[in-house]
Design a protein around this motif. Sequence first.
Motif, PDB file in Angstrom:
ATOM      1  N   GLY A 147       0.901  -1.226  -0.067  1.00 54.99           N
ATOM      2  CA  GLY A 147       0.081  -0.051   0.285  1.00 54.99           C
ATOM      3  C   GLY A 147       0.936   1.109   0.131  1.00 54.99           C
ATOM      4  O   GLY A 147       0.581   2.272  -0.620  1.00 54.99           O
ATOM      5  N   LEU A 148       1.720   1.340   0.782  1.00 55.27           N
ATOM      6  CA  LEU A 148       2.763   2.467   0.763  1.00 55.27           C
ATOM      7  C   LEU A 148       3.445   2.553  -0.518  1.00 55.27           C
ATOM      8  O   LEU A 148       3.448   3.841  -0.952  1.00 55.27           O
ATOM      9  CB  LEU A 148       4.091   2.221   2.019  1.00 55.27           C
ATOM     10  CG  LEU A 148       4.927   3.326   2.137  1.00 55.27           C
ATOM     11  CD1 LEU A 148       4.126   4.576   2.911  1.00 55.27           C
ATOM     12  CD2 LEU A 148       5.927   2.605   3.103  1.00 55.27           C
ATOM     13  N   LEU A 149       3.870   1.513  -1.188  1.00 53.13           N
ATOM     14  CA  LEU A 149       4.406   1.837  -2.555  1.00 53.13           C
ATOM     15  C   LEU A 149       3.608   2.264  -3.421  1.00 53.13           C
ATOM     16  O   LEU A 149       4.042   3.233  -4.310  1.00 53.13           O
ATOM     17  CB  LEU A 149       5.031   0.403  -3.091  1.00 53.13           C
ATOM     18  CG  LEU A 149       6.320   0.078  -2.350  1.00 53.13           C
ATOM     19  CD1 LEU A 149       6.734  -1.503  -2.815  1.00 53.13           C
ATOM     20  CD2 LEU A 149       7.602   0.964  -2.668  1.00 53.13           C
ATOM     21  N   ILE A 150       2.251   1.955  -3.564  1.00 53.74           N
ATOM     22  CA  ILE A 150       1.394   2.345  -4.240  1.00 53.74           C
ATOM     23  C   ILE A 150       0.849   3.729  -4.259  1.00 53.74           C
ATOM     24  O   ILE A 150       0.917   4.694  -5.130  1.00 53.74           O
ATOM     25  CB  ILE A 150       0.038   1.626  -4.079  1.00 53.74           C
ATOM     26  CG1 ILE A 150       0.091   0.183  -4.601  1.00 53.74           C
ATOM     27  CG2 ILE A 150      -1.407   2.219  -4.813  1.00 53.74           C
ATOM     28  CD1 ILE A 150      -1.088  -0.611  -4.256  1.00 53.74           C
ATOM     29  N   VAL A 151       0.944   4.163  -2.759  1.00 49.77           N
ATOM     30  CA  VAL A 151       0.742   5.737  -2.492  1.00 49.77           C
ATOM     31  C   VAL A 151       1.683   6.431  -3.056  1.00 49.77           C
ATOM     32  O   VAL A 151       1.650   7.390  -3.749  1.00 49.77           O
ATOM     33  CB  VAL A 151       0.405   5.783  -1.143  1.00 49.77           C
ATOM     34  CG1 VAL A 151       0.724   7.142  -0.452  1.00 49.77           C
ATOM     35  CG2 VAL A 151      -0.903   5.447  -0.484  1.00 49.77           C
ATOM     36  N   VAL A 152       3.050   5.991  -2.661  1.00 55.29           N
ATOM     37  CA  VAL A 152       3.970   6.893  -3.202  1.00 55.29           C
ATOM     38  C   VAL A 152       4.384   7.044  -4.612  1.00 55.29           C
ATOM     39  O   VAL A 152       4.381   8.036  -5.146  1.00 55.29           O
ATOM     40  CB  VAL A 152       5.418   6.438  -2.295  1.00 55.29           C
ATOM     41  CG1 VAL A 152       6.727   7.193  -3.082  1.00 55.29           C
ATOM     42  CG2 VAL A 152       5.324   6.816  -0.799  1.00 55.29           C
ATOM     43  N   LEU A 153       4.461   5.873  -5.220  1.00 59.61           N
ATOM     44  CA  LEU A 153       4.527   5.906  -6.800  1.00 59.61           C
ATOM     45  C   LEU A 153       3.533   6.358  -7.589  1.00 59.61           C
ATOM     46  O   LEU A 153       3.755   7.344  -8.537  1.00 59.61           O
ATOM     47  CB  LEU A 153       4.792   4.368  -7.198  1.00 59.61           C
ATOM     48  CG  LEU A 153       6.355   3.828  -7.352  1.00 59.61           C
ATOM     49  CD1 LEU A 153       6.235   2.388  -7.762  1.00 59.61           C
ATOM     50  CD2 LEU A 153       7.104   4.552  -8.179  1.00 59.61           C
TER      51      LEU A 153
END
Length: 398
Positions: free
Chosen positions: A251-257
């Motif tokens: 989820g964190l990668l989705i948000v940041v990218l």
Amino acid sequence: MSGKKTSVFSNGLIWFGAGVSIAEILTGTYLAPLGFGRGLAAIILGHVIGCALLFLAGLIGGYTGKSAMETVKMSFGERGSLLFVLLNVLQLVGWTSIMIYDGALAAGGIYGAGRWVWCLVIGGLILIWILIGIQNLGKINVIAMGALFILTLILCRVIFAGHGAAVGISDGTMSFGAAVELSVAMPLSWFPLISDYTRETEKPFAATAASAAVYGIVSIFMYVIGMGAAIHTGEYDISVILVKAGLGLTGLLIVVLSTVTTTFLDAYSAGVSSVSISSAIKEKWAAVAVTVVGTAAAVTFPMDNITGFLYLIGSVFAPMIAIQITDYFLLGKDCSRDAYCVRNLLIWLAGFILYRLLMQVDTPVGNTLPDMAATMALTYVCHKVSSKDTGTVNVMKM
């Protein structure tokens, strides 16, 4: 403009990144009161309307080789276009701030390091994207988009798998027409930007079609994820949804990218638009300045509800692009050598007022389509009945 041309594939990648956005997922959650069936219909209808118009807007830049704000001069004149340039730069600064704020808020909800920390992280990554440059992103964009695609599929599966069938939770707080308008709003927000990218492509028609189609499909997917997540989890906070879905690092990668790849386009286009104010401005450094300002604003100000902002963008840019589409495709006009085109400025004002009035009326297709249809008709009729419209220049290159 750089001599290096972009491919159809690279344009598709750019607009894939634009579509994968926390803002799109967040806007999708607003449609949950309609229930899944009616909400999906509103999302699809709104995107068909918005992306068809987005295609026409991008085609103007593709055929003329001009940036979005340079094409505005063709309908409003050299100085008359400055109104829209300034408004566009302001809305792009606003979008940059909102996107960084939403991304930082969601990232902070997953991994609590403080909103300001995530604002700085996301803002810094956007600066790296800008400094690399749109023509040189190449493999980085392929990797980033591939990762985002896989991550969003995981997100979709986790949210929808293992839950019961979607249950309508209609509470009368949103009409079908309002939902359509919110679905049009995201494609519409890209109207003043798309030509910044299609102007540099090898194949204008194919690249513009790919851009609009890819963006539309991905944006629909994001809206559906947001709406479905809100229906299934009963939550409207994207970070809570991701945590409930058990998506920690993913989820964190989705948000940041997704925040970086989308907000890069806003900041970059703000730089391109700034050049129309003064040729002394360098677009890359203007984009850097916008990112810095947007990051500072995201750290400082709360930006939790963007519906009013979306409607304001619609009321400004829907009639503007309606006039441009009419002038270019139907009338073959070019006013770029004139200081002002007073008639078109007055028609735009009428279209702006009409949009605001239509916000009080619940139509099945929202506000944008009726407003643009009326503005296009008024533009066409005024041109035909005006004795001053002799010697128009045909600018079409189809």
